[in-house]
Enzyme design. Structure first.
Site, PDB file in Angstrom:
ATOM      1  N   GLU A  15       0.826  -1.196   0.000  1.00  0.00           N
ATOM      2  CA  GLU A  15       0.000   0.000   0.000  1.00  0.00           C
ATOM      3  C   GLU A  15       0.868   1.257   0.000  1.00  0.00           C
ATOM      4  OE1 GLU A  15      -4.065  -1.614   2.015  1.00  0.00           O
ATOM      5  OE2 GLU A  15      -2.439  -1.137   3.366  1.00  0.00           O
ATOM      6  N   CYS A  25       3.664   8.360   1.301  1.00  0.00           N
ATOM      7  CA  CYS A  25       4.172   7.388   2.263  1.00  0.00           C
ATOM      8  C   CYS A  25       4.366   6.073   1.508  1.00  0.00           C
ATOM      9  CB  CYS A  25       3.146   7.237   3.384  1.00  0.00           C
ATOM     10  SG  CYS A  25       3.624   6.027   4.621  1.00  0.00           S
ATOM     11  N   CYS A  32       6.559  -7.250   7.363  1.00  0.00           N
ATOM     12  CA  CYS A  32       7.704  -6.792   8.154  1.00  0.00           C
ATOM     13  C   CYS A  32       8.155  -7.956   9.024  1.00  0.00           C
ATOM     14  CB  CYS A  32       7.292  -5.600   9.029  1.00  0.00           C
ATOM     15  SG  CYS A  32       8.676  -4.834   9.889  1.00  0.00           S
ATOM     16  N   CYS A  76       6.345  -5.282  16.142  1.00  0.00           N
ATOM     17  CA  CYS A  76       5.919  -4.251  17.091  1.00  0.00           C
ATOM     18  C   CYS A  76       4.450  -4.517  17.409  1.00  0.00           C
ATOM     19  CB  CYS A  76       6.117  -2.862  16.498  1.00  0.00           C
ATOM     20  SG  CYS A  76       7.837  -2.613  16.008  1.00  0.00           S
ATOM     21  N   CYS A 133       1.452  -2.431  15.857  1.00  0.00           N
ATOM     22  CA  CYS A 133       1.473  -2.159  14.416  1.00  0.00           C
ATOM     23  C   CYS A 133       0.797  -3.272  13.632  1.00  0.00           C
ATOM     24  CB  CYS A 133       2.920  -1.989  13.957  1.00  0.00           C
ATOM     25  SG  CYS A 133       3.086  -1.824  12.171  1.00  0.00           S
ATOM     26  N   SER A 187      11.233   5.306  15.488  1.00  0.00           N
ATOM     27  CA  SER A 187      10.053   4.863  16.227  1.00  0.00           C
ATOM     28  C   SER A 187      10.474   4.620  17.672  1.00  0.00           C
ATOM     29  CB  SER A 187       9.511   3.567  15.620  1.00  0.00           C
ATOM     30  OG  SER A 187       8.983   3.837  14.356  1.00  0.00           O
ATOM     31  N   ASN A 190      -3.550   4.507  16.091  1.00  0.00           N
ATOM     32  CA  ASN A 190      -4.601   4.176  15.136  1.00  0.00           C
ATOM     33  C   ASN A 190      -5.011   2.735  15.338  1.00  0.00           C
ATOM     34  OD1 ASN A 190      -4.682   6.699  13.700  1.00  0.00           O
ATOM     35  ND2 ASN A 190      -2.660   6.150  12.918  1.00  0.00           N
ATOM     36  N   CYS A 231      -1.264   5.705   9.782  1.00  0.00           N
ATOM     37  CA  CYS A 231      -0.023   5.027  10.209  1.00  0.00           C
ATOM     38  C   CYS A 231      -0.339   3.705  10.883  1.00  0.00           C
ATOM     39  CB  CYS A 231       0.706   5.810  11.289  1.00  0.00           C
ATOM     40  SG  CYS A 231       1.191   7.425  10.826  1.00  0.00           S
TER      41      CYS A 231
HETATM   42  N1  SAH Z   1       9.250   0.192  10.127  1.00  0.00           N
HETATM   43  C1  SAH Z   1       9.465   1.581  10.230  1.00  0.00           C
HETATM   44  C2  SAH Z   1       8.603   2.412   9.323  1.00  0.00           C
HETATM   45  C3  SAH Z   1       7.150   2.040   9.181  1.00  0.00           C
HETATM   46  S1  SAH Z   1       6.078   2.399  10.514  1.00  0.00           S
HETATM   47  C4  SAH Z   1       9.313   2.021  11.659  1.00  0.00           C
HETATM   48  O1  SAH Z   1       8.844   1.252  12.466  1.00  0.00           O
HETATM   49  O2  SAH Z   1       9.716   3.145  11.966  1.00  0.00           O
HETATM   50  C5  SAH Z   1       5.804   4.152  10.437  1.00  0.00           C
HETATM   51  C6  SAH Z   1       5.387   4.736  11.796  1.00  0.00           C
HETATM   52  O3  SAH Z   1       4.035   4.376  12.135  1.00  0.00           O
HETATM   53  C7  SAH Z   1       6.262   4.228  12.914  1.00  0.00           C
HETATM   54  O4  SAH Z   1       6.633   5.251  13.795  1.00  0.00           O
HETATM   55  C8  SAH Z   1       5.346   3.255  13.590  1.00  0.00           C
HETATM   56  O5  SAH Z   1       5.761   3.019  14.898  1.00  0.00           O
HETATM   57  C9  SAH Z   1       4.017   3.955  13.494  1.00  0.00           C
HETATM   58  N2  SAH Z   1       2.870   3.070  13.738  1.00  0.00           N
HETATM   59  C10 SAH Z   1       2.783   1.755  13.495  1.00  0.00           C
HETATM   60  N3  SAH Z   1       1.574   1.287  13.855  1.00  0.00           N
HETATM   61  C11 SAH Z   1       0.866   2.337  14.325  1.00  0.00           C
HETATM   62  C12 SAH Z   1      -0.469   2.484  14.810  1.00  0.00           C
HETATM   63  N4  SAH Z   1      -1.319   1.468  14.872  1.00  0.00           N
HETATM   64  N5  SAH Z   1      -0.857   3.718  15.193  1.00  0.00           N
HETATM   65  C13 SAH Z   1      -0.025   4.764  15.096  1.00  0.00           C
HETATM   66  N6  SAH Z   1       1.242   4.680  14.634  1.00  0.00           N
HETATM   67  C14 SAH Z   1       1.685   3.482  14.251  1.00  0.00           C
HETATM   68 FE1  SF4 Z   2       7.690  -3.226  11.248  1.00  0.00          FE
HETATM   69 FE2  SF4 Z   2       7.746  -0.558  11.705  1.00  0.00          FE
HETATM   70 FE3  SF4 Z   2       5.480  -1.984  12.063  1.00  0.00          FE
HETATM   71 FE4  SF4 Z   2       7.515  -2.275  13.754  1.00  0.00          FE
HETATM   72  S1  SF4 Z   2       6.308  -0.391  13.426  1.00  0.00           S
HETATM   73  S2  SF4 Z   2       6.287  -3.940  12.847  1.00  0.00           S
HETATM   74  S3  SF4 Z   2       9.264  -2.076  12.379  1.00  0.00           S
HETATM   75  S4  SF4 Z   2       6.537  -1.666  10.124  1.00  0.00           S
END
Ligand code: SAH
Ligand code: SF4
Length: 391
Positions: free
Chosen positions: A115, A128, A135, A139, A142, A248, A325, A368
């Site tokens: 996406e 973006c 991945c 996390c 996420c 992050s 989110n 995000c």
């Molecule tokens: N893998 C990389 C980049 C992709 S995530 C990373 O982790 O930095 C992009 C951003 O969205 C990161 O800061 C991540 O922590 C945040 N993110 C992921 N899931 C989220 C959610 N459910 N709500 C808000 N932010 C989120």
């Molecule tokens: Fe991967 Fe970034 Fe999501 Fe963590 S926040 S699972 S590193 S995409």
């Protein structure tokens, strides 16, 4: 634009299959393109000049038809058309949110999907993009983290996401037209699916193409790479890409960060901060963005805010607070607006910019951390996630 505006979804399915395995010019670096032209019969002495010409047609003008490359001889164009393709990933669907955010579902080789999200703002338009299908990291907050990694994206597929969006926005320059100063697609963030620093070479090459002054021409100050904290690759990012860095961060103790961002077990907060301290100088970039997702009762106390300030002391920083989110089955809740404002206030009073990221495109699951491709729907259950998170 109001939040009530209808969501639209159109199915594009532009057939962009790579015919008979011909090499794709999209994704080639300058050196690779030069070598490819030599292999195709271009005399070595002319190769640099020819590469410069083809390069501009592909990456600057966005031309897809070899016949449009008017500064090349007819024979040379025929040779190019017989040898190469100029191919982008296929756009399967495009959704437009009530707030103008566009989400593209893009299909790449092997039938995988990623996406790509375009976020229009008053003074900029941010794309973006994704670096991996899924991945490998997990996390716990996420959505992408619940999807198994399918594979790294190629350079071509990463650059292709930018080109697909420029196509959709109708933003390729026309030769001779006055230069448009306000670009619709003015910024790129590597914040889609995947951990960009686990796909370093392809991300680097793609960003070099995006920054090339005779290519897509985006300043390195308008490109932000977000990492969960792959410490050994941070110095390399400074040296070999030189873009803006976001990290992050999300927690102020190793105990909590180990759960939220499990890569912390490998490189903890102190190792991460050491790597970040040298980043701005080596990359000659501005502040580092600390991303901090606001999770109700988990990482959002006043004490957390104060600890955060202490930790980042001495690092030129901006703290980007991201209201969590939600996604189906997520084991967390978003902190209340009051809590987020209070947290932001403490940070702001300590002298740091602390913008609260407004969720965009929530109605189309484009915010995000909500990205997740339909190819890999097998979702872990809430219980499984909670168990893995040690909750
Ligand atoms: N893998 C990389 C980049 C992709 S995530 C990373 O982790 O930095 C992009 C951003 O969205 C990161 O800061 C991540 O922590 C945040 N993110 C992921 N899931 C989220 C959610 N459910 N709500 C808000 N932010 C989120
Ligand atoms: Fe991967 Fe970034 Fe999501 Fe963590 S926040 S699972 S590193 S995409």
């Amino acid at each position: 634009m109001t939040a009530k505006a209808p969501i639209t979804q159109d199915v594009h399915t532009i057939p962009r299959h790579l015919p008979d395995g011909k090499p794709n010019l999209v994704g080639m670096t300058r050196d690779q393109m030069r070598d490819a032209l030599i292999t195709a019969g271009t005399p070595e002495k002319q190769a640099k000049m020819r590469m410069g010409q083809v390069w501009q047609w592909v990456y600057h003008w966005g031309v897809r038809d070899f016949d449009a490359m008017t500064n090349l001889s007819k024979d040379y164009r025929t040779m190019l058309a017989e040898t190469f393709v100029i191919a982008l990933p296929e756009v399967v669907t495009r959704q437009v949110s009530g707030d103008g955010t566009r989400k593209y579902l893009v299909r790449i080789a092997g039938g995988h999907e990623v996406e790509v999200v375009y976020i229009p703002e008053e003074d900029r338009g941010t794309l973006c993009i994704s670096s991996q299908v899924g991945c490998t990291l997990t996390c716990t907050f996420c959505h992408t983290g619940t999807q198994k990694l399918v594979r790294n994206l190629t350079t071509s597929e990463i650059v292709g996401q930018i080109m697909v969006a420029r196509d959709d926005l109708g933003e390729w320059p026309t030769p001779g037209a006055p230069k448009d100063e306000t670009r619709l697609l003015s910024n790129i963030v590597l914040m889609g699916m995947g951990e960009p620093l686990y796909n370093f070479e392809n991300v680097r090459d793609a960003m070099k193409i995006a920054m090339d002054p005779h290519g897509i021409q985006l300043s390195r100050r308008r490109i932000t790479l977000s990492t969960s904290g792959v410490v050994p690759e941070i110095a390399r990012t400074a040296e070999e890409i030189g873009c803006q860095l976001a990290v992050s961060f999300h927690a102020t103790t190793d105990e909590v960060r180990d759960v939220l961002v499990p890569i912390n077990k490998r490189w903890n907060i102190s190792a991460l901060l050491d790597a970040l301290r040298s980043y701005p100088k080596v990359s000659n970039s501005e502040r580092i963005t600390f991303e901090y997702v606001m999770l109700d009762g988990v990482n959002d106390s006043d004490e957390d805010a104060r600890r955060l300030i202490k930790l980042i002391d001495g690092i030129p920083a901006k703290i980007n607070l991201i209201p969590f989110n939600e996604w189906p089955g997520a084991p967390y809740r978003r902190s209340s607006n009051n809590r987020i404002r209070k947290f932001a206030d403490i940070i702001y009073k300590a002298g740091y910019a602390s913008p609260i990221r407004t969720p965009r495109g929530e109605d189309i699951m484009a915010a995000c951390g909500q990205l997740k491709s339909a190819t890999e729907r097998a979702r872990k259950s809430r219980a499984q996630i909670a168990q893995e998170a040690g909750l």
